[in-house]
Design an enzyme around this catalytic site. Structure first.
Site, PDB file in Angstrom:
ATOM      1  N   LYS A 207       1.115 -10.658  -5.893  1.00 17.52           N
ATOM      2  CA  LYS A 207       0.441  -9.599  -5.156  1.00 17.52           C
ATOM      3  C   LYS A 207       1.327  -8.196  -5.119  1.00 17.52           C
ATOM      4  O   LYS A 207       2.452  -8.237  -4.791  1.00 17.52           O
ATOM      5  CB  LYS A 207       0.220  -9.791  -3.586  1.00 17.52           C
ATOM      6  CG  LYS A 207      -0.347  -8.635  -2.886  1.00 17.52           C
ATOM      7  CD  LYS A 207      -0.859  -8.792  -1.453  1.00 17.52           C
ATOM      8  CE  LYS A 207      -1.451  -7.760  -0.689  1.00 17.52           C
ATOM      9  NZ  LYS A 207      -1.784  -8.042   0.589  1.00 17.52           N
ATOM     10  N   LYS A 260      -3.396 -10.117  -7.802  1.00 15.17           N
ATOM     11  CA  LYS A 260      -3.951  -9.005  -6.976  1.00 15.17           C
ATOM     12  C   LYS A 260      -3.128  -7.920  -7.235  1.00 15.17           C
ATOM     13  O   LYS A 260      -1.868  -7.745  -6.937  1.00 15.17           O
ATOM     14  CB  LYS A 260      -4.292  -9.565  -5.730  1.00 15.17           C
ATOM     15  CG  LYS A 260      -4.628  -8.409  -4.760  1.00 15.17           C
ATOM     16  CD  LYS A 260      -4.721  -8.850  -3.364  1.00 15.17           C
ATOM     17  CE  LYS A 260      -5.075  -7.772  -2.599  1.00 15.17           C
ATOM     18  NZ  LYS A 260      -4.596  -7.835  -1.223  1.00 15.17           N
TER      19      LYS A 260
END
Ligand code: PBG
Length: 338
Positions: A207, A260
């Site tokens: 992330k 992400k």
């Protein structure tokens, strides 16, 4: 020179390999199509607000709403009817403090939503995002030390407590998005130690500290009050490190690993897919959705075509699971046009 003359090649052409042969009709194109977006691979994010918090459409995410607990159940029912059987829950609490107490409150908004969903729609897969940034008054994802830095190990304890309260409420899957080191192993042990060894962990493994989360932070009210998230979320230029993060999480027991944001990080969906044998998820985040909606509203792009290309691009890159704000509308359109 007239057209006929232009069309007649001057050099002799001896072509036997003509890829265009397989593109000549819709049926032929469908026959040789390599990838497809399955509705059953999509996850719809859902925002649920505690009583007294504003509900309704989110200005920067057209078509996406903050729901009450009852509203979320109604939305889940509609999703299920469309074949979207998984949702990712985000809570908007009515109180915040330095240690995110409202996050592990058994009467918290996420816990109440989980119970309502599992009571009314037991077949719906309910995934809970596990993080503290919506619940801390400073807006960071963990507990701060004296220097104002996020304290990794103290935050683990807090995440464990919240994970257990989600488990007690009946959650199906836990998705930690805080980016603390060691949290997958810590959560696995915590869950297993309390009889929740069957609850999978979908880890936000790679992330990044990204500008693409802007609209989400408006929606969830989780913008950091000072500083940014660069000391815990990843640096966007780093690819090798993303693979390392994914492998560490798998070693610690992650059942699914996520990349992400998704659009600017498709290389990493592929890279993580290639080194791992667990399902790979990608998160098509709020800013990516907002850009499509804004351009479509201006008449600059054809929204349906662009969404199809984006979603199948994730599949081509190697994503097994796609978390996207487009899920519901995509499923609705497929139902209408098939
Ligand atoms: C919580 C969390 C965020 C997102 C998912 N979980 C925000 C952040 O890290 O700042 C972003 C999702 C999106 O932009 O759609 N930490």
């Amino acid at each position: 020179m007239n057209v006929t003359e232009l069309l007649r090649p001057r050099t002799a052409i001896d072509l036997t390999k003509r890829p265009r042969r397989l593109r000549s009709s819709p049926a032929l194109r469908a026959l040789v199509r390599e990838n497809e977006v399955r509705i059953s691979s999509l996850v719809q994010p859902i925002f649920v607000a505690a009583e007294g918090q504003p509900i309704g459409e989110i200005a920067s995410l057209p078509g996406i709403h903050r729901f009450s607990v009852d509203g979320a159940v109604g939305e889940a029912r509609e999703l299920r009817a469309l074949g979207v059987n998984a949702l990712l829950l985000f809570g908007i609490p009515d109180r915040k403090d330095a240690v995110a107490s409202s996050n592990h409150d058994p009467q918290g908004v996420v816990q109440r939503t989980i119970r309502a969903l599992k009571r009314d729609l037991p077949e719906m897969l309910v995934i809970a995002d596990l993080c503290n940034c919506e619940y801390t008054d400073h807006g960071h994802c963990g507990i701060l030390d004296e220097r104002g830095d996020v304290d990794n190990d103290a935050t683990l304890e807090l995440l464990g407590r919240t994970a257990l309260s989600y488990a007690e409420a009946g959650i199906d899957v836990i998705a930690p998005s805080d980016m603390m080191d060691g949290r997958v192993g810590y959560l696995r042990k915590t869950l297993d130690g309390s009889g929740y060894s069957a609850i999978p962990i979908m880890s936000y493994a790679a992330k990044f500290a990204s500008g693409f989360y802007g609209p989400f932070r408006d929606a969830a009210g989780s913008t950091p009050q000072f500083g940014d998230r660069r000391s815990y979320q990843m640096d966007p230029p780093n690819a090798r490190e993303a693979v390392r993060e994914a492998l560490l999480d798998i070693e610690e027991g992650a059942d699914v690993v996520m990349v992400k944001p998704a659009l600017a990080f498709m290389d990493l969906i592929r890279a993580v897919r290639e080194v791992s044998n667990v399902p790979v998820a990608c998160y098509n985040v709020s800013g990516e959705y907002a850009m499509v909606k804004a351009a479509a509203r201006n008449g600059w792009i054809d929204e349906a075509r662009i969404v199809d290309e984006i979603l199948v691009g994730f599949v081509r890159a190697g994503a097994d699971i796609i978390i996207t704000y487009h899920a519901k509308a995509f499923a609705e359109r497929k139902r209408r046009t098939s």
